[in-house]
Scaffold this motif. Structure first.
Motif, short mmCIF file in Angstrom:
data_model
loop_
_atom_site.label_atom_id
_atom_site.label_comp_id
_atom_site.label_asym_id
_atom_site.label_seq_id
_atom_site.Cartn_x
_atom_site.Cartn_y
_atom_site.Cartn_z
N TYR A 156 0.84 -1.15 0.09
CA TYR A 156 0.22 -0.02 0.02
C TYR A 156 0.71 1.23 0.08
N VAL B 95 -4.44 5.40 4.63
CA VAL B 95 -4.40 3.84 4.23
C VAL B 95 -3.70 3.26 5.37
N GLY C 101 -3.50 -1.49 -0.90
CA GLY C 101 -4.09 -0.21 -0.53
C GLY C 101 -3.81 0.98 -1.38
#
Ligand code: FEO
Length: 406
Positions: free
Chosen positions: A265, A272, A319
């Protein structure tokens, strides 16, 4: 074994010598993949009485190191043949210099190789294009050239030497590492990770060709392989040979037999990051083996390692933050690499986050699905996740668990 200035010269068998360069200065292999672990370039030299056959060279830029090393073993003017298994310049880097020093050398390769020699090095030396399974006999050895297209380029081939049951494989069975010795004693978890990373980074895009080529090689050699001599990493011998071949089959599997989940991510301002910490906790609590690759203002994970681990992971959680109406650039790049190198076949949970515009989720989801990934769920969060968002994420995690444990 003799080690000089990052060079290893040693015997693989009575007449087969390895000329290995330990490269600790290349930071990005192919100007792309992070390799703090280093890499080796392995050339091999067969000396059979008066006949000398060189298999590959080292990376472009190491011409004088290569020539000095070769010259310490034989007089280059005596070199008869150079077998080119693969024209990528991490292996073919010294062919032009060899030709200039000894224009009498016969270069041997796949029919496509001569054009690549002209295009990449501007040379047209004496060249023997070999058909699949064509042989060359020296006094005591019969070399069989086996075409292995797309491992890694279309012109790639292997050499099999039945008298010593040795298969010289160039990129295949290679690893990013600088092994302490020429032969490896065991295929440790660490060594397997180095092999898998090399496989996923370099050969992943062509993985559909791996099984086909392995089966062909096993048929041609009738399985009589006791030595695998790759161009990167350690030489594999004895009972490790079959293990390595099986590992290569495993690397191509879309449904691996493990509990690994890779989470990758980006997080610019922590939104996030918070969501993914929750995701990682839940998955770990369920007994999955979770590896996290994050791209934040404090750290940037190794993309080469990420692709290597994701290659055989059971599932992936992505993510993705929003940046200028698009996926965060590094995640965009990673998603492209996952699509190219893994070729789908894995469950993915996708979570995106945005500030002012919900524009990324559909875009990424469509790309992943087109590339044959199964998107278990796709959730878009606006800034800080609400209670409803977290509930949706927990339901999506349950779906992921179910998909991975079916
Ligand atoms: Fe190690 Fe495709 O070169």
């Amino acid at each position: 074994m003799r080690i000089e200035n990052s060079v290893v010269i040693d015997k693989v068998s009575k007449d087969l010598i390895i000329l290995r360069y330990n490269d600790t200065s290349t930071k990005y292999f192919e100007a792309l993949w992070e390799i703090p672990e280093g890499v080796t370039y392995n050339a091999y030299l067969l000396i059979d009485g008066d006949t000398t056959v060189l298999f590959d060279t080292w990376k472009k830029g190491l011409e004088s190191e290569f020539l000095n090393t070769l010259n310490s073993v034989i007089d280059i003017r005596d070199l008869d043949y150079v077998v080119i298994h693969h024209m990528e310049p991490d292996h073919s880097g010294s062919i032009k210099t060899l030709y200039e020093r000894n224009p009498g050398i016969t270069f041997i390769g796949h029919p496509m190789t001569s054009k690549l020699m002209r295009n990449l090095y501007g040379i047209s030396p004496k060249f023997r294009a070999v058909k699949d399974n064509e042989t060359l006999s020296t006094k005591n050895y019969q070399l069989a050239f086996i075409h292995a297209p797309w491992l890694h380029w279309p012109e790639t081939m292997f050499t099999y030497i039945p008298q010593i049951k040795a298969l010289i494989t160039c990129d295949v069975f290679g690893a990013y590492t600088i092994p302490k010795s020429v032969f490896i004693d065991e295929l440790s978890d660490e060594y397997i990770s180095s092999m898998r990373k090399y496989f996923a980074n370099i050969i992943g895009f062509y993985k559909d060709n791996v099984i086909k080529n392995l089966d062909k090689v096993l048929a041609v050699t009738e399985g009589n392989i006791e030595i695998i001599a790759p161009a990167h990493g350690a030489v594999i011998k004895g009972n490790l040979v079959n293990k390595a071949i099986n590992l290569y089959r495993e690397f191509t599997l879309k449904t691996p037999v493990n509990r690994k989940i890779v989470i990758a991510y980006s997080s610019m301002y922590g939104f996030v990051d918070g969501i993914m910490s929750h995701v990682a906790h839940v998955l770990s609590d369920w007994g999955f083996n979770v590896s996290i690759y994050k791209f934040t203002d404090k750290e940037r994970a190794s993309i080469g390692d990420l692709i290597g681990e994701a290659n055989n992971a059971l599932g992936i959680v992505l993510g993705v933050s929003t940046y200028d109406t698009e996926p965060f650039p590094l995640m965009d790049y990673i998603i492209n690499l996952l699509i190219k190198k893994l070729k789908g076949g894995k469950p993915v949970l996708l979570i995106t986050d945005y500030g002012w515009g919900d524009v990324v989720l559909r875009h990424v989801k469509t790309r992943l699905e087109k590339a044959d990934f199964t998107v278990i769920d796709a959730i878009s969060v606006n800034g800080i996740p609400t209670k409803e968002d977290l509930d949706k994420i927990d339901i999506a995690l349950q779906s992921l668990k179910q998909a991975l444990t079916q």
